[in-house]
Design a protein around this motif. Sequence first.
Motif, PDB file in Angstrom:
ATOM      1  N   VAL A  36       0.819  -1.207   0.000  1.00 12.88           N
ATOM      2  CA  VAL A  36       0.000   0.000   0.000  1.00 12.88           C
ATOM      3  C   VAL A  36       0.859   1.266   0.000  1.00 12.88           C
ATOM      4  O   VAL A  36       0.497   2.270  -0.640  1.00 12.88           O
ATOM      5  CB  VAL A  36      -0.990  -0.011   1.192  1.00 12.88           C
ATOM      6  N   GLU A  37       2.011   1.268   0.687  1.00 15.16           N
ATOM      7  CA  GLU A  37       2.851   2.464   0.697  1.00 15.16           C
ATOM      8  C   GLU A  37       3.386   2.779  -0.700  1.00 15.16           C
ATOM      9  O   GLU A  37       3.532   3.944  -1.074  1.00 15.16           O
ATOM     10  CB  GLU A  37       4.000   2.286   1.678  1.00 15.16           C
ATOM     11  N   VAL A  38       3.682   1.747  -1.472  1.00 14.93           N
ATOM     12  CA  VAL A  38       4.135   1.965  -2.854  1.00 14.93           C
ATOM     13  C   VAL A  38       3.018   2.588  -3.676  1.00 14.93           C
ATOM     14  O   VAL A  38       3.243   3.512  -4.471  1.00 14.93           O
ATOM     15  CB  VAL A  38       4.594   0.639  -3.482  1.00 14.93           C
ATOM     16  N   LEU A  39       1.788   2.102  -3.488  1.00 16.30           N
ATOM     17  CA  LEU A  39       0.646   2.670  -4.207  1.00 16.30           C
ATOM     18  C   LEU A  39       0.412   4.120  -3.809  1.00 16.30           C
ATOM     19  O   LEU A  39       0.165   4.983  -4.668  1.00 16.30           O
ATOM     20  CB  LEU A  39      -0.606   1.842  -3.930  1.00 16.30           C
ATOM     21  N   LEU A  40       0.495   4.415  -2.523  1.00 17.72           N
ATOM     22  CA  LEU A  40       0.305   5.792  -2.068  1.00 17.72           C
ATOM     23  C   LEU A  40       1.367   6.711  -2.671  1.00 17.72           C
ATOM     24  O   LEU A  40       1.072   7.855  -3.050  1.00 17.72           O
ATOM     25  CB  LEU A  40       0.350   5.854  -0.537  1.00 17.72           C
ATOM     26  N   HIS A  41       2.584   6.229  -2.760  1.00 20.73           N
ATOM     27  CA  HIS A  41       3.655   7.020  -3.371  1.00 20.73           C
ATOM     28  C   HIS A  41       3.347   7.283  -4.843  1.00 20.73           C
ATOM     29  O   HIS A  41       3.541   8.406  -5.343  1.00 20.73           O
ATOM     30  CB  HIS A  41       4.985   6.287  -3.230  1.00 20.73           C
ATOM     31  N   ARG A  42       2.845   6.288  -5.548  1.00 22.36           N
ATOM     32  CA  ARG A  42       2.480   6.461  -6.953  1.00 22.36           C
ATOM     33  C   ARG A  42       1.349   7.489  -7.101  1.00 22.36           C
ATOM     34  O   ARG A  42       1.389   8.343  -7.981  1.00 22.36           O
ATOM     35  CB  ARG A  42       2.049   5.106  -7.530  1.00 22.36           C
ATOM     36  N   LEU A  43       0.366   7.417  -6.229  1.00 29.68           N
ATOM     37  CA  LEU A  43      -0.763   8.353  -6.296  1.00 29.68           C
ATOM     38  C   LEU A  43      -0.332   9.786  -5.985  1.00 29.68           C
ATOM     39  O   LEU A  43      -0.843  10.733  -6.582  1.00 29.68           O
ATOM     40  CB  LEU A  43      -1.864   7.907  -5.330  1.00 29.68           C
ATOM     41  N   ARG A  44       0.607   9.940  -5.057  1.00 31.50           N
ATOM     42  CA  ARG A  44       1.104  11.292  -4.761  1.00 31.50           C
ATOM     43  C   ARG A  44       1.730  11.918  -6.004  1.00 31.50           C
ATOM     44  O   ARG A  44       1.647  13.124  -6.216  1.00 31.50           O
ATOM     45  CB  ARG A  44       2.123  11.239  -3.623  1.00 31.50           C
ATOM     46  N   GLY A  45       2.375  11.101  -6.823  1.00 33.12           N
ATOM     47  CA  GLY A  45       2.990  11.613  -8.037  1.00 33.12           C
ATOM     48  C   GLY A  45       2.011  11.882  -9.154  1.00 33.12           C
ATOM     49  O   GLY A  45       2.266  12.725 -10.021  1.00 33.12           O
ATOM     50  N   LEU A  46       0.863  11.204  -9.144  1.00 34.85           N
ATOM     51  CA  LEU A  46      -0.095  11.326 -10.239  1.00 34.85           C
ATOM     52  C   LEU A  46      -1.210  12.335  -9.973  1.00 34.85           C
ATOM     53  O   LEU A  46      -1.783  12.890 -10.914  1.00 34.85           O
ATOM     54  CB  LEU A  46      -0.738   9.967 -10.530  1.00 34.85           C
TER      55      LEU A  46
END
Length: 218
Positions: A36-46
């Motif tokens: 989930v932390e990897v997904l949250l990091h991706r969403l912060r960038g998008l």
Amino acid sequence: MAVPGSAVDSLHAALKSNIIPNQEYLLQGSVLDQYVEVLLHRLRGLCDNVDAGPESFHDQELCFTLRGNTPAVATMVLPLRVRRALDVTDAPWQLRYVGQHELGDKNRPTVVRSSIDMACSSTVVEFLTELGCRIDFEYISRGYMFRKGRMKITVSKVFKKIGDTNVEAISQSYLVELSVLAPSNQDAVAEEMRIFAEQLRPLVQLEKIDYKRLGNMP
């Protein structure tokens, strides 16, 4: 001098003009806890709220049904949802009607369902109970919300209540939802959502889910 029309007349006029966001376009998926932390990091960038960060939430949702009380309408079921923020004590409660999923054309990228939201007071539960509604289930959701244009993305952990104060996670994953509230016949929204969802692969596969088919599975 002309007499102003009633609120109901104004609502009907708004519906005919197709300006009320009364449909929800929806894609859903899940991601395991360890990713989930990897997904949250991706969403912060998008997403749009990069500087401020995602908005956190901690909500309780109660799901009611109102069933017909005469033989003629005995099979009619009206689903209603009540949500309240557990971390913002002065926030209004939310009453929501969510209709059946309309899968429609197989080529349509998302599920579409009727959706009407309104703010209300904390007495809404008592009001619905007096109307004859019954609680089917309730749950707690805690997570983060992102925005990308008119799209809303939520990543939430879902808990069931154990007694009055304790909760227990229902799975070892997070629910991911991508949604847009829009007026009827805005199918271009679905294509925007499909393109955005592709950018989250392979971390999470957002798709339209046929709940009727799931209900028929052995």
